[in-house]
Write a protein that holds these residues in place. Sequence first.
Motif, PDB file in Angstrom:
ATOM      1  N   LEU A 203       0.800  -1.216   0.000  1.00  0.00           N
ATOM      2  CA  LEU A 203       0.000   0.000   0.000  1.00  0.00           C
ATOM      3  C   LEU A 203       0.841   1.279   0.000  1.00  0.00           C
ATOM      4  CD1 LEU A 203      -2.730   1.428   0.162  1.00  0.00           C
ATOM      5  CD2 LEU A 203      -2.608   1.207   2.648  1.00  0.00           C
ATOM      6  N   LYS A 204       0.463   2.181  -0.910  1.00  0.00           N
ATOM      7  CA  LYS A 204       0.997   3.531  -0.945  1.00  0.00           C
ATOM      8  C   LYS A 204      -0.170   4.506  -1.085  1.00  0.00           C
ATOM      9  CE  LYS A 204       5.257   2.396  -0.572  1.00  0.00           C
ATOM     10  NZ  LYS A 204       5.978   2.690   0.696  1.00  0.00           N
ATOM     11  N   VAL A 205      -0.138   5.561  -0.266  1.00  0.00           N
ATOM     12  CA  VAL A 205      -1.210   6.556  -0.214  1.00  0.00           C
ATOM     13  C   VAL A 205      -0.641   7.916  -0.608  1.00  0.00           C
ATOM     14  CG1 VAL A 205      -2.913   7.697   1.253  1.00  0.00           C
ATOM     15  CG2 VAL A 205      -2.390   5.276   1.614  1.00  0.00           C
ATOM     16  N   TYR A 206      -1.369   8.584  -1.494  1.00  0.00           N
ATOM     17  CA  TYR A 206      -0.991   9.950  -1.864  1.00  0.00           C
ATOM     18  C   TYR A 206      -1.960  10.913  -1.184  1.00  0.00           C
ATOM     19  CZ  TYR A 206      -0.005  14.129  -4.615  1.00  0.00           C
ATOM     20  OH  TYR A 206       0.345  15.399  -5.006  1.00  0.00           O
ATOM     21  N   ILE A 207      -1.407  11.885  -0.458  1.00  0.00           N
ATOM     22  CA  ILE A 207      -2.212  12.879   0.245  1.00  0.00           C
ATOM     23  C   ILE A 207      -2.176  14.175  -0.567  1.00  0.00           C
ATOM     24  CG2 ILE A 207      -2.542  14.141   2.406  1.00  0.00           C
ATOM     25  CD1 ILE A 207      -0.987  11.952   3.832  1.00  0.00           C
ATOM     26  N   TYR A 208      -3.332  14.655  -0.942  1.00  0.00           N
ATOM     27  CA  TYR A 208      -3.391  15.889  -1.707  1.00  0.00           C
ATOM     28  C   TYR A 208      -2.856  17.050  -0.871  1.00  0.00           C
ATOM     29  CZ  TYR A 208      -6.157  13.797  -5.470  1.00  0.00           C
ATOM     30  OH  TYR A 208      -6.579  13.033  -6.531  1.00  0.00           O
ATOM     31  N   PRO A 209      -1.908  17.810  -1.401  1.00  0.00           N
ATOM     32  CA  PRO A 209      -1.389  18.958  -0.638  1.00  0.00           C
ATOM     33  C   PRO A 209      -2.309  20.167  -0.692  1.00  0.00           C
ATOM     34  CG  PRO A 209      -0.278  18.823  -2.758  1.00  0.00           C
ATOM     35  CD  PRO A 209      -1.202  17.629  -2.694  1.00  0.00           C
ATOM     36  N   ASP A 210      -3.329  20.133  -1.531  1.00  0.00           N
ATOM     37  CA  ASP A 210      -4.211  21.285  -1.720  1.00  0.00           C
ATOM     38  C   ASP A 210      -5.152  21.442  -0.523  1.00  0.00           C
ATOM     39  OD1 ASP A 210      -3.813  21.736  -4.948  1.00  0.00           O
ATOM     40  OD2 ASP A 210      -3.744  19.622  -4.360  1.00  0.00           O
ATOM     41  N   ARG A 244       5.040  10.469  -2.234  1.00  0.00           N
ATOM     42  CA  ARG A 244       4.938  11.769  -2.886  1.00  0.00           C
ATOM     43  C   ARG A 244       4.709  11.628  -4.393  1.00  0.00           C
ATOM     44  NH1 ARG A 244       9.631  15.530   0.007  1.00  0.00           N
ATOM     45  NH2 ARG A 244       8.798  15.389   2.133  1.00  0.00           N
ATOM     46  N   ASP A 245       4.821  10.416  -4.877  1.00  0.00           N
ATOM     47  CA  ASP A 245       4.600  10.158  -6.298  1.00  0.00           C
ATOM     48  C   ASP A 245       3.197   9.597  -6.484  1.00  0.00           C
ATOM     49  OD1 ASP A 245       4.634   9.552  -8.956  1.00  0.00           O
ATOM     50  OD2 ASP A 245       6.347   8.184  -8.878  1.00  0.00           O
ATOM     51  N   PRO A 246       2.238  10.362  -6.986  1.00  0.00           N
ATOM     52  CA  PRO A 246       0.861   9.860  -7.128  1.00  0.00           C
ATOM     53  C   PRO A 246       0.729   8.712  -8.118  1.00  0.00           C
ATOM     54  CG  PRO A 246       1.099  11.999  -8.190  1.00  0.00           C
ATOM     55  CD  PRO A 246       2.366  11.757  -7.435  1.00  0.00           C
ATOM     56  N   GLU A 247       1.696   8.554  -9.023  1.00  0.00           N
ATOM     57  CA  GLU A 247       1.629   7.456  -9.992  1.00  0.00           C
ATOM     58  C   GLU A 247       1.837   6.092  -9.334  1.00  0.00           C
ATOM     59  OE1 GLU A 247       0.659   7.741 -12.962  1.00  0.00           O
ATOM     60  OE2 GLU A 247       0.707   9.922 -13.180  1.00  0.00           O
ATOM     61  N   LYS A 248       2.418   6.086  -8.117  1.00  0.00           N
ATOM     62  CA  LYS A 248       2.668   4.831  -7.401  1.00  0.00           C
ATOM     63  C   LYS A 248       1.577   4.516  -6.376  1.00  0.00           C
ATOM     64  CE  LYS A 248       7.711   5.158  -7.762  1.00  0.00           C
ATOM     65  NZ  LYS A 248       8.987   5.230  -6.982  1.00  0.00           N
TER      66      LYS A 248
END
Length: 539
Positions: A203-210, A244-248
């Motif tokens: 599991l990898k989670v991308y957190i939106y910085p916006d 930090r890489d949303p593609e992953k």
Amino acid sequence: MKKSLRPIALVLMRKLIGRCVGSRIDWRKLFLVATIMTTAGVVVPTFVFPYPLHTWLLSPTVPSLNSTMQLGETYAEPRGRQSPLSPPFLIVSVNSSAELIKLQQGKKKKPIVSLGRNPLPRKRRKKSKVNDEPKVILPPPRETVPYRLQRHIWSLPPDEALLYARKEIELASEVKDDPYLYPPIFRNISLFKRSYELMELILKVYIYPDGARPIFHQPHLTGIYASEGWFLRLMEGNRQFVTRDPEKAQLFYLPYSTRQLEHALYVPDSHNLRPLSIFLRDYVNMLAMKYPFWNRTHGRDHFLVACHDWGPYTVTAHEELAKNTIKALCNADLSEGIFVAGRDVSLPETTIRTYRRPLRYIGNGNRVSQRPILAFFAGNMHGRVRPILLKHWLDKDEDMRIYGPLPSRVSRKMNYVQHMKSSKYCICPMGFEVNSPRIVEAIYYECVPVIIADNFALPFSEVLDWSAFSVVVAEKDIPKLKEILLAIPLRRYLTMQINVKMVQKHFLWNPRPIRFDLFHMILHSIWFSRVNHIPIPQS
């Protein structure tokens, strides 16, 4: 004696001076004699005298009469060294003559030393702090994965990695016993353990910085809605799962707080939640325009965490947000059509009193023998269930301690927490909404929770077997509540009470997350939902 030695010494000195005057001095012999005498002065006492010279020449400090030391205590020399010549001093107070006479009877007379001020003040004993936190048992470290397999999995695209995880979970090997997990509280411990291991691996989670503070990226860490804040805080501080890489990424997190949303946008007493849902709708539309990830799956790989009672109603203005997104909600009401069983996640509602120590004031429940009360409830009167509960059981039975707000005449003798620790069953009726923080509070104090809330999806019900450590009572059966509880055999109750203790570690907010704690259990539920809804190719 001194007067007789003085003339003799003078005579000897005169003769010595007379011999030396007028004669030639051999300085070499004089230096040799001085060296021999100095060496003899150092070496001879070491072998002749039983104790060092400073013992004979220096006397220890004698205490005076103004000290507060008690009879029988010994005086200690500086640096913890005591003279071997003199026995330990008897420290005697002014009014202790009778005790001294008793000590001297049948013994030789010993020197009586007057009590003085102790030159070395005693070290104050540190008051032992009461441990008001549950004992946290650390889980074993995760098992190592062969490097080639790990490298192969990391090289897979996110969807293919999820497909691999789904197949592996279906083929999970049987687990009969585990050094940390307790099989009786799980529906299928083999499936859960394999799924959890794959989550840690993949599991990898991308957190939106916006998003601007305080609504975004600013957790609310105290009170009954603290679960969403603690998850946000621990998720943003995590290095294992966050990328930090949303593609992953397999999952995308919308990092907002419904509690902060209420504070910022809700007009008091307006009863209008529309501004909150419109704000969130505009935020999602902005993400969809700025990034390609929302439109790629229409939000199916996105999730949010909301513990406020209004959490479900803040998503209704955006159709894809309401229907597709994985929603971790405390208000997990199946009857309203917003929370969807099997896709959405029921979030435990926990009360945090001190954000610096989230585990303070919880745990340390009494033994079964110290729980004389059959059932207990105290709380405010709101919602449809609690007035019915008080109507049938308020002041009706000594074994059923059912109150509204805990009366002062009762709380003076036993407070709220002491009641929970002294009860076999803790009644957890719904309030305005189906969720209640009393469920987790009962688990903290090792009291078997009795849940009265129709249409409530219990937290982690996809992996935990709630029938093993709780009692679920239908709202229509409130008049028969005591009958239902007394019908539970003692052996069955003892088993449930043990299971409550064993499930407790899965509901704890640790300042630094550990495996299988509440943070990881919530994340696993979100992961498990995503894995089960990944589309399988027809081929």
